[in-house]
Write a protein that holds these residues in place. Sequence first.
Motif, PDB file in Angstrom:
ATOM      1  N   LYS A 240      96.091  77.876  55.597  1.00 16.65           N
ATOM      2  CA  LYS A 240      95.164  77.261  54.601  1.00 16.65           C
ATOM      3  C   LYS A 240      96.041  77.105  53.405  1.00 16.65           C
ATOM      4  O   LYS A 240      95.742  76.029  52.772  1.00 16.65           O
ATOM      5  CB  LYS A 240      94.163  78.511  53.976  1.00 16.65           C
ATOM      6  CG  LYS A 240      93.362  78.237  52.939  1.00 16.65           C
ATOM      7  CD  LYS A 240      92.209  79.423  52.658  1.00 16.65           C
ATOM      8  CE  LYS A 240      91.446  79.032  51.609  1.00 16.65           C
ATOM      9  NZ  LYS A 240      90.512  79.958  51.062  1.00 16.65           N
TER      10      LYS A 240
ATOM     11  N   TYR B 109     102.720  84.992  54.624  1.00 19.57           N
ATOM     12  CA  TYR B 109     101.399  85.410  54.490  1.00 19.57           C
ATOM     13  C   TYR B 109     100.958  85.487  55.819  1.00 19.57           C
ATOM     14  O   TYR B 109     101.585  84.656  56.824  1.00 19.57           O
ATOM     15  CB  TYR B 109     100.460  84.381  53.849  1.00 19.57           C
ATOM     16  CG  TYR B 109     101.136  83.936  52.412  1.00 19.57           C
ATOM     17  CD1 TYR B 109     100.719  84.423  51.281  1.00 19.57           C
ATOM     18  CD2 TYR B 109     101.753  82.665  52.211  1.00 19.57           C
ATOM     19  CE1 TYR B 109     101.463  84.148  50.189  1.00 19.57           C
ATOM     20  CE2 TYR B 109     102.152  82.361  51.122  1.00 19.57           C
ATOM     21  CZ  TYR B 109     102.106  82.925  49.820  1.00 19.57           C
ATOM     22  OH  TYR B 109     102.719  82.335  48.855  1.00 19.57           O
TER      23      TYR B 109
ATOM     24  N   ASP C 228      96.748  82.912  59.258  1.00 19.63           N
ATOM     25  CA  ASP C 228      95.461  82.114  58.642  1.00 19.63           C
ATOM     26  C   ASP C 228      95.248  81.648  57.404  1.00 19.63           C
ATOM     27  O   ASP C 228      95.186  80.732  57.087  1.00 19.63           O
ATOM     28  CB  ASP C 228      94.265  82.937  59.251  1.00 19.63           C
ATOM     29  CG  ASP C 228      93.870  83.141  60.606  1.00 19.63           C
ATOM     30  OD1 ASP C 228      94.502  82.346  61.355  1.00 19.63           O
ATOM     31  OD2 ASP C 228      92.956  84.073  60.714  1.00 19.63           O
ATOM     32  N   GLU C 229      95.973  82.838  56.550  1.00 17.83           N
ATOM     33  CA  GLU C 229      96.143  82.495  55.179  1.00 17.83           C
ATOM     34  C   GLU C 229      97.289  81.501  54.682  1.00 17.83           C
ATOM     35  O   GLU C 229      97.230  80.574  54.045  1.00 17.83           O
ATOM     36  CB  GLU C 229      96.659  83.816  54.462  1.00 17.83           C
ATOM     37  CG  GLU C 229      96.510  83.687  52.994  1.00 17.83           C
ATOM     38  CD  GLU C 229      96.818  85.170  52.180  1.00 17.83           C
ATOM     39  OE1 GLU C 229      97.022  84.754  50.899  1.00 17.83           O
ATOM     40  OE2 GLU C 229      96.858  86.025  52.865  1.00 17.83           O
ATOM     41  N   TYR C 230      98.364  81.519  55.938  1.00 21.29           N
ATOM     42  CA  TYR C 230      99.310  80.607  55.604  1.00 21.29           C
ATOM     43  C   TYR C 230      98.910  78.989  55.907  1.00 21.29           C
ATOM     44  O   TYR C 230      99.368  78.231  55.073  1.00 21.29           O
ATOM     45  CB  TYR C 230     100.527  80.930  56.585  1.00 21.29           C
ATOM     46  CG  TYR C 230     101.596  80.034  56.763  1.00 21.29           C
ATOM     47  CD1 TYR C 230     102.473  79.727  55.862  1.00 21.29           C
ATOM     48  CD2 TYR C 230     101.648  79.354  57.821  1.00 21.29           C
ATOM     49  CE1 TYR C 230     103.607  78.791  56.127  1.00 21.29           C
ATOM     50  CE2 TYR C 230     102.601  78.448  58.144  1.00 21.29           C
ATOM     51  CZ  TYR C 230     103.619  77.975  57.184  1.00 21.29           C
ATOM     52  OH  TYR C 230     104.411  77.149  57.525  1.00 21.29           O
TER      53      TYR C 230
END
Length: 219
Positions: free
Chosen positions: A106, A99, A102-104
Amino acid sequence: MAKFDVEIKVESPIHLGSGQANVNIDAEIVHDAFGFPYFPAKRFKGLLYESAVEVFEMFELAEMSTENLASPEKIFNRNSDDSGKISDVQIIVPNFYLYPFDEYKKICAEWKYLQDKYKGIFTPSDVLKNFTSIRYQTKLENGIAAKSSLRNLNVLNAGTEFFGTIEILNCNDKVLNLMALAAKNLTAAGTKRNRGFGKISCKMNLGEKFSAEKILKGA
């Protein structure tokens, strides 16, 4: 310093080996502490360099001008000149994850909570199984499987995608031209890539001006 998003798509099963094994797998793939596979930075940078060298050589063999391409050796700092001066261009490559970063991060935080709270239920190996398959191989002698030669390896499934952002210090049009062509030319990675494994496609978002098709058309 300029930043450019990169996407890597796995087009066929691929083995990005970790050099590790366990009781069930003879050759494991690289993955993080939570079980998510990733594409190592050093490995991608090495592949990108090899692809850039191939592009440069193809231009020369086709007797096409390389005037608008940067030298792969200089921008990847593989060879310094006689004075020992290092190229001003620097390419900074991160690990590539499933991902955007930033998404990773999270998702990793959420899995850390689950794996800490429910030990033995949410394990890294269970996470990894969602992205991988096991392939078997053996050595043949006169058409018969050699004794004790059966091995297995974990491979990433086709369709897996990785995301990251590279940074280029002191980049210019010549550097970006080469990067666009090298990314387009990068089609294989990992172990046994000459035996049907490891087909990939790479998309480097350098802007409309630096699409491989436009660069080749103007060459």
